[in-house]
Design a protein around this motif. Structure first.
Motif, PDB file in Angstrom:
ATOM      1  N   TYR A 273      -4.998  20.100   4.740  1.00  0.00           N
ATOM      2  CA  TYR A 273      -5.131  19.873   3.300  1.00  0.00           C
ATOM      3  C   TYR A 273      -4.477  18.606   2.769  1.00  0.00           C
ATOM      4  O   TYR A 273      -4.659  18.261   1.600  1.00  0.00           O
ATOM      5  N   TRP A 274      -3.708  17.867   3.565  1.00  0.00           N
ATOM      6  CA  TRP A 274      -3.020  16.696   3.040  1.00  0.00           C
ATOM      7  C   TRP A 274      -3.969  15.500   2.988  1.00  0.00           C
ATOM      8  O   TRP A 274      -4.790  15.306   3.887  1.00  0.00           O
ATOM      9  N   TYR A 275      -3.866  14.701   1.950  1.00  0.00           N
ATOM     10  CA  TYR A 275      -4.780  13.572   1.727  1.00  0.00           C
ATOM     11  C   TYR A 275      -4.843  12.644   2.932  1.00  0.00           C
ATOM     12  O   TYR A 275      -5.899  12.076   3.247  1.00  0.00           O
ATOM     13  N   ASP A 276      -3.747  12.505   3.637  1.00  0.00           N
ATOM     14  CA  ASP A 276      -3.670  11.538   4.738  1.00  0.00           C
ATOM     15  C   ASP A 276      -4.510  11.920   5.949  1.00  0.00           C
ATOM     16  O   ASP A 276      -4.614  11.140   6.902  1.00  0.00           O
ATOM     17  N   ARG A 277      -5.125  13.081   5.918  1.00  0.00           N
ATOM     18  CA  ARG A 277      -6.022  13.450   7.027  1.00  0.00           C
ATOM     19  C   ARG A 277      -7.220  12.504   7.100  1.00  0.00           C
ATOM     20  O   ARG A 277      -7.902  12.430   8.130  1.00  0.00           O
ATOM     21  N   PHE A 278      -7.475  11.766   6.030  1.00  0.00           N
ATOM     22  CA  PHE A 278      -8.588  10.816   6.007  1.00  0.00           C
ATOM     23  C   PHE A 278      -8.199   9.441   6.547  1.00  0.00           C
ATOM     24  O   PHE A 278      -9.052   8.556   6.638  1.00  0.00           O
ATOM     25  N   ILE A 279      -6.924   9.257   6.865  1.00  0.00           N
ATOM     26  CA  ILE A 279      -6.446   7.956   7.358  1.00  0.00           C
ATOM     27  C   ILE A 279      -6.499   7.958   8.884  1.00  0.00           C
ATOM     28  O   ILE A 279      -6.004   8.885   9.531  1.00  0.00           O
ATOM     29  N   HIS A 280      -7.089   6.921   9.439  1.00  0.00           N
ATOM     30  CA  HIS A 280      -7.184   6.814  10.894  1.00  0.00           C
ATOM     31  C   HIS A 280      -6.208   5.740  11.378  1.00  0.00           C
ATOM     32  O   HIS A 280      -6.323   4.568  11.038  1.00  0.00           O
ATOM     33  N   ARG A 281      -5.223   6.182  12.175  1.00  0.00           N
ATOM     34  CA  ARG A 281      -4.248   5.250  12.735  1.00  0.00           C
ATOM     35  C   ARG A 281      -4.204   5.452  14.246  1.00  0.00           C
ATOM     36  O   ARG A 281      -4.694   6.454  14.772  1.00  0.00           O
ATOM     37  N   GLU A 282      -3.601   4.504  14.948  1.00  0.00           N
ATOM     38  CA  GLU A 282      -3.734   4.466  16.404  1.00  0.00           C
ATOM     39  C   GLU A 282      -2.603   5.156  17.159  1.00  0.00           C
ATOM     40  O   GLU A 282      -2.551   5.098  18.380  1.00  0.00           O
ATOM     41  N   ALA A 283      -1.690   5.787  16.442  1.00  0.00           N
ATOM     42  CA  ALA A 283      -0.581   6.481  17.107  1.00  0.00           C
ATOM     43  C   ALA A 283      -0.145   7.646  16.228  1.00  0.00           C
ATOM     44  O   ALA A 283      -0.643   7.834  15.113  1.00  0.00           O
ATOM     45  N   SER A 284       0.800   8.436  16.727  1.00  0.00           N
ATOM     46  CA  SER A 284       1.320   9.554  15.945  1.00  0.00           C
ATOM     47  C   SER A 284       2.167   9.027  14.789  1.00  0.00           C
ATOM     48  O   SER A 284       2.634   7.883  14.798  1.00  0.00           O
ATOM     49  N   ASP A 285       2.385   9.873  13.810  1.00  0.00           N
ATOM     50  CA  ASP A 285       3.168   9.464  12.646  1.00  0.00           C
ATOM     51  C   ASP A 285       4.590   9.021  13.014  1.00  0.00           C
ATOM     52  O   ASP A 285       5.046   7.975  12.531  1.00  0.00           O
ATOM     53  N   PRO A 286       5.321   9.768  13.845  1.00  0.00           N
ATOM     54  CA  PRO A 286       6.665   9.306  14.209  1.00  0.00           C
ATOM     55  C   PRO A 286       6.667   7.957  14.929  1.00  0.00           C
ATOM     56  O   PRO A 286       7.558   7.125  14.698  1.00  0.00           O
ATOM     57  N   ILE A 287       5.684   7.720  15.783  1.00  0.00           N
ATOM     58  CA  ILE A 287       5.624   6.442  16.502  1.00  0.00           C
ATOM     59  C   ILE A 287       5.292   5.303  15.533  1.00  0.00           C
ATOM     60  O   ILE A 287       5.906   4.230  15.597  1.00  0.00           O
ATOM     61  N   ILE A 288       4.338   5.531  14.642  1.00  0.00           N
ATOM     62  CA  ILE A 288       4.010   4.515  13.636  1.00  0.00           C
ATOM     63  C   ILE A 288       5.236   4.177  12.800  1.00  0.00           C
ATOM     64  O   ILE A 288       5.537   3.003  12.549  1.00  0.00           O
TER      65      ILE A 288
ATOM     66  N   PHE B 111       0.815  -1.209   0.000  1.00  0.00           N
ATOM     67  CA  PHE B 111       0.000   0.000   0.000  1.00  0.00           C
ATOM     68  C   PHE B 111       0.854   1.267   0.000  1.00  0.00           C
ATOM     69  O   PHE B 111       1.966   1.300   0.532  1.00  0.00           O
ATOM     70  N   GLY B 112       0.289   2.316  -0.570  1.00  0.00           N
ATOM     71  CA  GLY B 112       0.747   3.674  -0.344  1.00  0.00           C
ATOM     72  C   GLY B 112      -0.287   4.368   0.518  1.00  0.00           C
ATOM     73  O   GLY B 112      -1.201   3.728   1.057  1.00  0.00           O
ATOM     74  N   ASN B 113      -0.199   5.662   0.641  1.00  0.00           N
ATOM     75  CA  ASN B 113      -1.169   6.376   1.477  1.00  0.00           C
ATOM     76  C   ASN B 113      -2.555   6.438   0.849  1.00  0.00           C
ATOM     77  O   ASN B 113      -3.566   6.529   1.550  1.00  0.00           O
ATOM     78  N   HIS B 114      -2.659   6.344  -0.480  1.00  0.00           N
ATOM     79  CA  HIS B 114      -3.959   6.524  -1.122  1.00  0.00           C
ATOM     80  C   HIS B 114      -4.919   5.366  -0.895  1.00  0.00           C
ATOM     81  O   HIS B 114      -6.141   5.571  -0.920  1.00  0.00           O
ATOM     82  N   GLU B 115      -4.424   4.172  -0.674  1.00  0.00           N
ATOM     83  CA  GLU B 115      -5.319   3.053  -0.395  1.00  0.00           C
ATOM     84  C   GLU B 115      -5.857   3.075   1.034  1.00  0.00           C
ATOM     85  O   GLU B 115      -6.937   2.535   1.313  1.00  0.00           O
ATOM     86  N   MET B 116      -5.112   3.667   1.935  1.00  0.00           N
ATOM     87  CA  MET B 116      -5.375   3.501   3.359  1.00  0.00           C
ATOM     88  C   MET B 116      -6.705   4.064   3.857  1.00  0.00           C
ATOM     89  O   MET B 116      -7.328   3.469   4.744  1.00  0.00           O
ATOM     90  N   PRO B 117      -7.207   5.202   3.347  1.00  0.00           N
ATOM     91  CA  PRO B 117      -8.485   5.706   3.874  1.00  0.00           C
ATOM     92  C   PRO B 117      -9.658   4.764   3.645  1.00  0.00           C
ATOM     93  O   PRO B 117     -10.659   4.847   4.365  1.00  0.00           O
ATOM     94  N   SER B 118      -9.568   3.871   2.669  1.00  0.00           N
ATOM     95  CA  SER B 118     -10.689   2.978   2.372  1.00  0.00           C
ATOM     96  C   SER B 118     -10.735   1.768   3.300  1.00  0.00           C
ATOM     97  O   SER B 118     -11.679   0.972   3.219  1.00  0.00           O
ATOM     98  N   LEU B 119      -9.754   1.629   4.173  1.00  0.00           N
ATOM     99  CA  LEU B 119      -9.704   0.493   5.097  1.00  0.00           C
ATOM    100  C   LEU B 119     -10.334   0.893   6.429  1.00  0.00           C
ATOM    101  O   LEU B 119      -9.806   1.746   7.146  1.00  0.00           O
TER     102      LEU B 119
END
Length: 299
Positions: free
Chosen positions: A131-146, A68-76
């Motif tokens: 404005y970044w596309y990844d605002r639609f992705i829900h993850r369980e930690a901060s980006d640096p921790i992930i 995956f890249g970031n574009h697939e992730m919001p649909s999960l």
């Protein structure tokens, strides 16, 4: 003997690819005698469309894997599926043997803001949420921790491959080396904000620790670079990207004298006004663009 092709940023929906365009891709792969295709993320904006594309490629007797890249992730809807999608062709932190000595290792990757020239994480996160596309992705930690969690798992896999004396080709989506980050100046300096979301210095630092990594292929930049050898590892970044960024699009606009200079920001309006002519032109030259947007590795 075989040939591996890696393509990042196919974006079949944004690029409005029908079977007609995908058949042109198949023709290129067959002409290049590709035996294994790996799609390194941003195949489509929805996983259901990704699976349709994979099925179409397989129907033309080609072996295909993907991450995956970031574009697939919001649909999960299930966060765990981002790293553990239940499909045997999905390679994330997994390997397949290309031959007795060489393996393909793929992982999604992520980012930790280390390529940003902004030091305030709160400001970076505010820009992402604005404005970044990844605002639609829900993850369980901060980006640096992930990102750190991903690298810890990656180190375990790389240690195992090193102990087995395997040579490794890596496919990932996000940028592992600062050499592939562009820092703008002047009126374009504001675009540097996006560098925070392109990848991680720590990824490249981890890869530097291994002498058995033959080549690293990635995309996400939508900018193609010359290959570079860093610490005896080849780094390849040739993403396909969006249709309004392509070389064929530049050629179409300038050759038809539709603009004095090529500006991707203004391109979509020009193409909309010349829709039929551009469609014919891109069908004639799309195979060339596909060739420029792939990395081929003999094995």
């Amino acid at each position: 003997m075989g040939k591996l092709a890696i393509i990042s940023d196919l974006h079949v929906d944004i690029n409005q690819f029908s079977e007609q365009e995908l058949l042109l891709l198949i023709e290129v792969l067959q002409e290049k005698q590709i035996t294994h295709l790996h799609l390194a993320g941003d195949i489509a904006n929805h996983v259901s469309r990704v699976l349709e594309v994979l099925a179409f490629i397989r129907s033309n007797h080609l072996t295909v894997t993907y991450n995956f890249g970031n574009h697939e992730m919001p649909s999960l809807t299930d966060v765990a599926e981002i790293e553990h999608y239940p499909d045997r062709s999905f390679l994330n932190q997994q390997v397949i043997n290309l031959n007795e000595k060489l393996v393909l290792l793929a992982f999604n990757g992520w980012y930790d803001y280390s390529f940003s020239d902004e030091s305030d994480d709160k400001k970076i996160l505010a820009a992402k949420n604005l404005y970044w596309y990844d605002r639609f992705i829900h993850r369980e930690a901060s980006d640096p921790i992930i990102n750190q969690q991903i690298l810890e798992k990656l180190k375990t896999v790389l240690d195992q491959l090193a102990s087995e004396e395997k040579q490794v080709v890596i496919a990932t989506h996000f940028v592992p080396k600062q050499e592939f980050i562009v820092y703008q100046k002047g009126k374009y300096k504001r675009w540097n904000e996006l560098n925070a979301f392109l990848g991680s210095k720590k990824t490249g630092e981890l890869l530097d620790q291994y002498t058995n990594i033959q080549q690293v292929v990635f995309g996400h930049t939508h900018r193609r670079f010359e290959e570079q050898t860093i610490h005896e590892t080849i780094y390849s970044c040739h993403p396909l990207g969006y249709y309004f960024e392509w070389q064929l699009t530049r050629t179409f606009i300038l050759s038809q004298k539709l603009a004095e200079q090529f500006n991707p920001i203004k391109t979509r309006g020009i193409l909309k006004a010349n829709k039929e002519a551009f469609h014919e032109f891109r069908l004639l030259h799309l195979k060339e663009e596909f060739e420029k947007g792939m990395t081929i590795i003999d094995y």
